[in-house]
Design a protein around this motif. Structure first.
Motif, mmCIF file in Angstrom:
data_model
loop_
_atom_site.group_PDB
_atom_site.id
_atom_site.type_symbol
_atom_site.label_atom_id
_atom_site.label_comp_id
_atom_site.label_asym_id
_atom_site.label_seq_id
_atom_site.Cartn_x
_atom_site.Cartn_y
_atom_site.Cartn_z
ATOM 1 N N ALA A 84 13.577 22.986 -7.082
ATOM 2 C CA ALA A 84 13.043 21.857 -7.850
ATOM 3 C C ALA A 84 13.399 20.527 -7.195
ATOM 4 C CB ALA A 84 13.568 21.904 -9.291
ATOM 5 N N SER A 85 14.646 20.383 -6.791
ATOM 6 C CA SER A 85 15.046 19.123 -6.165
ATOM 7 C C SER A 85 14.371 18.946 -4.812
ATOM 8 C CB SER A 85 16.565 19.042 -6.018
ATOM 9 O OG SER A 85 17.016 19.982 -5.071
ATOM 10 N N GLY A 86 14.159 20.031 -4.112
ATOM 11 C CA GLY A 86 13.483 19.955 -2.819
ATOM 12 C C GLY A 86 12.031 19.533 -2.954
ATOM 13 N N ILE A 87 11.349 20.082 -3.944
ATOM 14 C CA ILE A 87 9.957 19.699 -4.172
ATOM 15 C C ILE A 87 9.885 18.226 -4.563
ATOM 16 C CG2 ILE A 87 7.971 20.021 -5.708
ATOM 17 C CD1 ILE A 87 8.739 23.035 -5.745
ATOM 18 N N PHE A 88 10.749 17.824 -5.501
ATOM 19 C CA PHE A 88 10.754 16.431 -5.931
ATOM 20 C C PHE A 88 11.106 15.507 -4.771
ATOM 21 C CE2 PHE A 88 13.007 12.719 -7.644
ATOM 22 C CZ PHE A 88 11.967 12.139 -8.342
ATOM 23 N N GLY A 89 12.124 15.873 -4.005
ATOM 24 C CA GLY A 89 12.525 15.056 -2.858
ATOM 25 C C GLY A 89 11.422 14.942 -1.824
ATOM 26 N N ALA A 90 10.756 16.048 -1.538
ATOM 27 C CA ALA A 90 9.660 16.019 -0.564
ATOM 28 C C ALA A 90 8.520 15.137 -1.056
ATOM 29 C CB ALA A 90 9.163 17.438 -0.287
ATOM 30 N N LEU A 91 8.173 15.264 -2.333
ATOM 31 C CA LEU A 91 7.097 14.423 -2.874
ATOM 32 C C LEU A 91 7.474 12.948 -2.827
ATOM 33 C CD1 LEU A 91 5.929 16.566 -5.922
ATOM 34 C CD2 LEU A 91 4.746 16.227 -3.740
ATOM 35 N N ALA A 92 8.722 12.639 -3.142
ATOM 36 C CA ALA A 92 9.172 11.245 -3.096
ATOM 37 C C ALA A 92 9.149 10.716 -1.662
ATOM 38 C CB ALA A 92 10.576 11.130 -3.685
ATOM 39 N N GLN A 93 9.575 11.540 -0.717
ATOM 40 C CA GLN A 93 9.564 11.133 0.683
ATOM 41 C C GLN A 93 8.142 10.920 1.186
ATOM 42 O OE1 GLN A 93 11.859 13.719 3.235
ATOM 43 N NE2 GLN A 93 13.501 13.807 1.743
ATOM 44 N N ILE A 94 7.257 11.829 0.851
ATOM 45 C CA ILE A 94 5.867 11.718 1.299
ATOM 46 C C ILE A 94 5.204 10.485 0.694
ATOM 47 C CG2 ILE A 94 3.595 12.821 1.151
ATOM 48 C CD1 ILE A 94 5.179 15.538 1.406
ATOM 49 N N ALA A 95 5.437 10.243 -0.603
ATOM 50 C CA ALA A 95 4.854 9.070 -1.251
ATOM 51 C C ALA A 95 5.386 7.783 -0.625
ATOM 52 C CB ALA A 95 5.156 9.085 -2.753
ATOM 53 N N ALA A 96 6.691 7.704 -0.405
ATOM 54 C CA ALA A 96 7.275 6.504 0.202
ATOM 55 C C ALA A 96 6.764 6.309 1.628
ATOM 56 C CB ALA A 96 8.794 6.589 0.182
ATOM 57 N N ALA A 97 6.635 7.406 2.371
ATOM 58 C CA ALA A 97 6.113 7.307 3.735
ATOM 59 C C ALA A 97 4.663 6.852 3.728
ATOM 60 C CB ALA A 97 6.251 8.653 4.445
ATOM 61 N N ASN A 98 3.867 7.373 2.813
ATOM 62 C CA ASN A 98 2.464 6.947 2.719
ATOM 63 C C ASN A 98 2.361 5.462 2.387
ATOM 64 O OD1 ASN A 98 1.463 9.461 3.351
ATOM 65 N ND2 ASN A 98 1.185 10.078 1.228
ATOM 66 N N GLU A 99 3.222 4.988 1.483
ATOM 67 C CA GLU A 99 3.236 3.559 1.162
ATOM 68 C C GLU A 99 3.634 2.743 2.389
ATOM 69 O OE1 GLU A 99 5.884 3.245 -2.164
ATOM 70 O OE2 GLU A 99 4.583 4.481 -3.435
ATOM 71 N N GLY A 100 4.642 3.217 3.106
ATOM 72 C CA GLY A 100 5.063 2.533 4.325
ATOM 73 C C GLY A 100 3.943 2.468 5.347
ATOM 74 N N LEU A 101 3.212 3.564 5.502
ATOM 75 C CA LEU A 101 2.091 3.572 6.449
ATOM 76 C C LEU A 101 0.967 2.645 6.005
ATOM 77 C CD1 LEU A 101 1.967 7.345 7.446
ATOM 78 C CD2 LEU A 101 2.626 5.400 8.884
ATOM 79 N N ALA A 102 0.765 2.522 4.689
ATOM 80 C CA ALA A 102 -0.247 1.585 4.188
ATOM 81 C C ALA A 102 0.149 0.148 4.520
ATOM 82 C CB ALA A 102 -0.437 1.767 2.684
ATOM 83 N N VAL A 103 1.427 -0.153 4.373
ATOM 84 C CA VAL A 103 1.913 -1.493 4.737
ATOM 85 C C VAL A 103 1.715 -1.723 6.229
ATOM 86 C CG1 VAL A 103 3.949 -2.982 4.890
ATOM 87 C CG2 VAL A 103 3.559 -1.618 2.826
ATOM 88 N N ILE A 104 2.039 -0.719 7.039
ATOM 89 C CA ILE A 104 1.864 -0.845 8.482
ATOM 90 C C ILE A 104 0.398 -1.088 8.833
ATOM 91 C CG2 ILE A 104 1.938 0.475 10.644
ATOM 92 C CD1 ILE A 104 4.649 1.608 9.650
ATOM 93 N N THR A 105 -0.504 -0.405 8.144
ATOM 94 C CA THR A 105 -1.936 -0.622 8.373
ATOM 95 C C THR A 105 -2.298 -2.083 8.104
ATOM 96 O OG1 THR A 105 -2.481 1.665 7.848
ATOM 97 C CG2 THR A 105 -4.262 0.053 7.638
ATOM 98 N N ASP A 106 -1.784 -2.624 7.011
ATOM 99 C CA ASP A 106 -2.053 -4.028 6.699
ATOM 100 C C ASP A 106 -1.404 -4.962 7.721
ATOM 101 O OD1 ASP A 106 -3.566 -3.302 4.516
ATOM 102 O OD2 ASP A 106 -1.987 -3.725 3.044
#
Length: 126
Positions: A56-78
């Motif tokens: 459970a913690s691994g799934i939650f951690g992975a989802l949080a990491q992926i979401a944060a990374a996607n947000e970071g990549l969106a900022v980089i795109t801008d």
């Protein structure tokens, strides 16, 4: 958004990436410690609970990491779209390929460690 606002958003996303790795790392480390104290030989229900907590913690951690990374990549795109980027902006943009480590490599490592811990929890039990 201005360059300053985008950099602030990047710093926030980077902070989320770092924070999202803390809990799964702590839990994986704790399970290794508990295994050395005999967790692998406890009742089956306790070992199943430990595996479930890790999953459970691994799934939650992975989802949080992926979401944060996607947000970071969106900022980089801008940031890439800025006409006259600062040196800091160019440095952040250069980090883009490494953000994919958070999206793909870190969750893959968790899966490998999780499988190893499952083997220790269930294959070495007596």
């Amino acid at each position: 958004m201005t360059e300053s606002e985008l950099i602030t958003a990047w710093v926030k996303a980077r902070g989320h990436i770092i924070a999202s790795q803390a809990a799964p790392t702590f839990l994986l480390t704790a399970i290794v410690g508990f295994l050395s104290l005999g967790l692998g030989t406890t009742e089956l229900s306790v070992r199943i609970a430990a595996a479930g907590i890790l999953l459970a913690s691994g799934i939650f951690g992975a989802l949080a990491q992926i979401a944060a990374a996607n947000e970071g990549l969106a900022v980089i795109t801008d940031l890439r779209g800025l006409e006259t980027p600062s040196a800091l902006t160019r440095s952040i943009v250069a980090m883009a390929p490494w953000v994919n480590v958070v999206r793909f490599v870190t969750p893959a490592i968790f899966v490998i460690v999780y499988i190893a811990l499952l083997a220790a929890l269930f294959l070495t039990a007596r």
